[in-house]
Design a protein around this motif. Structure first.
Motif, PDB file in Angstrom:
ATOM      1  N   GLU A 312       0.809  -1.216   0.000  1.00 42.43           N
ATOM      2  CA  GLU A 312       0.000   0.000   0.000  1.00 42.43           C
ATOM      3  C   GLU A 312       0.849   1.276   0.000  1.00 42.43           C
ATOM      4  OE1 GLU A 312      -3.850   0.281   0.153  1.00 42.43           O
ATOM      5  OE2 GLU A 312      -3.031  -1.359  -1.046  1.00 42.43           O
ATOM      6  N   ALA A 389      -0.828  -7.306  -8.044  1.00 49.70           N
ATOM      7  CA  ALA A 389      -1.763  -6.858  -7.012  1.00 49.70           C
ATOM      8  C   ALA A 389      -3.140  -6.639  -7.614  1.00 49.70           C
ATOM      9  CB  ALA A 389      -1.272  -5.579  -6.340  1.00 49.70           C
ATOM     10  N   ARG A 391      -7.090  -5.079  -6.078  1.00 54.56           N
ATOM     11  CA  ARG A 391      -7.903  -4.547  -4.976  1.00 54.56           C
ATOM     12  C   ARG A 391      -9.372  -4.620  -5.362  1.00 54.56           C
ATOM     13  NH1 ARG A 391      -8.184  -0.116  -0.907  1.00 54.56           N
ATOM     14  NH2 ARG A 391     -10.204  -0.642   0.031  1.00 54.56           N
ATOM     15  N   LYS A 396      -7.354  -7.315  -0.809  1.00 56.52           N
ATOM     16  CA  LYS A 396      -6.225  -7.109  -1.704  1.00 56.52           C
ATOM     17  C   LYS A 396      -5.430  -8.398  -1.859  1.00 56.52           C
ATOM     18  CE  LYS A 396      -1.965  -4.446  -2.364  1.00 56.52           C
ATOM     19  NZ  LYS A 396      -1.100  -3.386  -1.796  1.00 56.52           N
TER      20      LYS A 396
END
Length: 463
Positions: A312, A389, A391, A396
């Protein structure tokens, strides 16, 4: 319509938009009276919590904080990438940068000949087609060769740098004895005296004054280089004269970083004052954000990770939007937003008809003006450490260095509790969805020689 993995052609976009508009009540590319101006302010390598309204208490950022009080602060704003050039591709095209070969550059190197396609549909180009004045002040970093600059991709005016982190006083990229001057007025190299953050703020004010002299709305992209390295305050001119490495791991300190961010805030304050003095303040949408997460002196708390990583801290950024009378003061949104959303948002706000399927980003205008937030899926990848990644909602999926994770970001913003063994179906689904999405993007070439940013042992907390 072009294939999903290719770039969006500007002429094809205009033709498709005109056809779509002919079947609706809204004219295509209408030069609407009272259309809003756009002031898009992008900091460089600013961490998620590096300003007061996001939690930093040892740096004074009164001007940026005032924007938040006067508008909307996003808690879940993201950059398209964890490094600068790919984010700027996503921002200017409204699409995932992985659809273009230039998206392989993480970031674009000084000697690379990578560039945006000549006819790519871009934010400034599409707004210019609709009658907007368009200007870029600051960092381009989407092509260093002469015919691959801002003026070739929709900006009518440019004053700034073409590459990445130049010295704040010498306005050059420095590597040992190799020094490459990089300050431009349009396509003309220039020399100027002064601290770059101050120069960009002053030039932006001049551009607002110039474009406010007629009735046409404007887009001013103000892309600062601060607080990106090299680590220099406005008082460090003597040390800058001796610099031999723009990327200097021996330099910097918390005090220097604080001064760089505070100088950035002062420059923004001057630009906002000019906006008010010209009478354009009330009908200008001001956006403030960063091109990626923070670097070694940044504060990301309570996030984890940094620039170059899909944790993040590497991709979540401050995001503030102000539009007097349209965006509620002191408002906050948990809407997931990303750099590529701003092109469709601007078209929407300007009343310009477009086909939403032309973009990967979505318009945030309904959320900005009081509508409900909505759930969506966002994807990233980064070559270094084979990072992936995704989300969606609070969840996530992350893969880094061959290790896979599933985090509940809302409950665990530090990304510590790996839920993949207890949420097995969700983990498998998100893993598969990432793979399916990636299949629609350009694959990295087997002989890919593009630079990809990764930090090694010179930053000890990465080990």
């Amino acid at each position: 319509m072009m294939k999903k993995h290719s770039y969006l052609d500007r002429r094809a976009f205009m033709a498709a938009t005109a056809a779509a508009a002919s079947m609706s009540a809204a004219p295509a590319f209408a030069k609407r009276q009272g259309a809003p101006n756009f002031l898009f302010i992008m900091a460089d390598d600013l961490g998620w919590a590096d300003i007061g309204c996001y939690g930093r208490d040892d740096i004074a950022t009164p001007n940026i904080d005032r924007l938040a009080r006067q508008g909307m602060r996003f808690t879940d704003g993201y950059a398209n990438s964890s490094v600068c050039s790919p984010t700027r591709v996503g921002l200017i095209t409204g699409r995932y940068q992985y659809r273009l070969p230039i998206g392989f550059e993480e970031p674009l190197g000084l000697r690379s000949d990578a560039r945006l396609p000549e006819n790519a549909a871009t934010m400034p180009g599409l707004l210019a087609d609709a009658g907007y004045q368009t200007s870029l002040v600051g960092k381009w970093h989407l092509g260093t060769v002469t015919d691959a600059g801002p003026l070739q991709h929709g900006y009518q005016s440019f004053w700034g740098i073409r590459s990445g982190g130049v010295d704040y006083f010498r306005h050059s990229f420095i590597w040992g004895e190799d020094e490459t001057p990089d300050l431009w007025d349009g396509d003309t190299p220039i020399e100027e005296t002064g601290y770059l953050t101050d120069l960009l703020g002053a030039r932006a004010s001049e551009e607002i004054q110039r474009m406010s002299a007629n009735d046409a709305p404007f887009l001013l992209s103000l892309h600062f280089t601060a607080p990106h390295w090299p680590w220099e305050t406005a008082e460090d001119i003597e040390s800058a004269k001796k610099a031999r490495d723009s990327l200097d791991f021996t330099g910097g300190s918390m005090a220097i970083y604080r001064d760089m961010v505070e100088r950035l805030d002062e420059a923004i304050g001057g630009v906002l004052k000019t906006l008010e003095e010209t009478g354009r303040d009330d009908n200008t949408i001001v956006v403030f954000t960063s091109d990626n997460g923070g670097e070694r002196f940044s504060k990301m708390w309570p996030l984890n990770g940094m620039k170059g990583e899909l944790l993040e801290g590497g991709i979540r950024t401050p995001l503030i939007v102000r539009w007097p009378g349209r965006i509620k003061k002191h408002s906050e949104s948990a809407q997931t937003a990303i750099s590529m959303d701003w092109l469709p948002t601007m078209l929407d706000a300007a009343g310009i008809a477009y086909d939403p399927s032309a973009f990967d980003g979505v318009s945030l205008l309904p959320v900005l003006t009081g509508g409900e937030s909505f759930e969506r899926k966002l994807f990233w990848r980064h070559q270094a450490h084979e990072q992936k990644a995704m989300r969606q909602g609070p969840w996530k999926y992350l893969s880094i260095g061959g290790h896979d994770y599933l985090f509940n970001i809302e409950d665990d913003p530090m990304e510590r509790a790996n839920k993949k063994t207890v949420e097995t179906e969700l983990f498998a689904r998100m893993q598969n969805e990432w793979a399916a999405w990636n299949d629609t993007m350009l694959a990295y070439p087997e002989d890919n020689a593009s630079w990809t940013n990764k930090f090694g042992g010179h930053i000890p907390d990465r080990y």
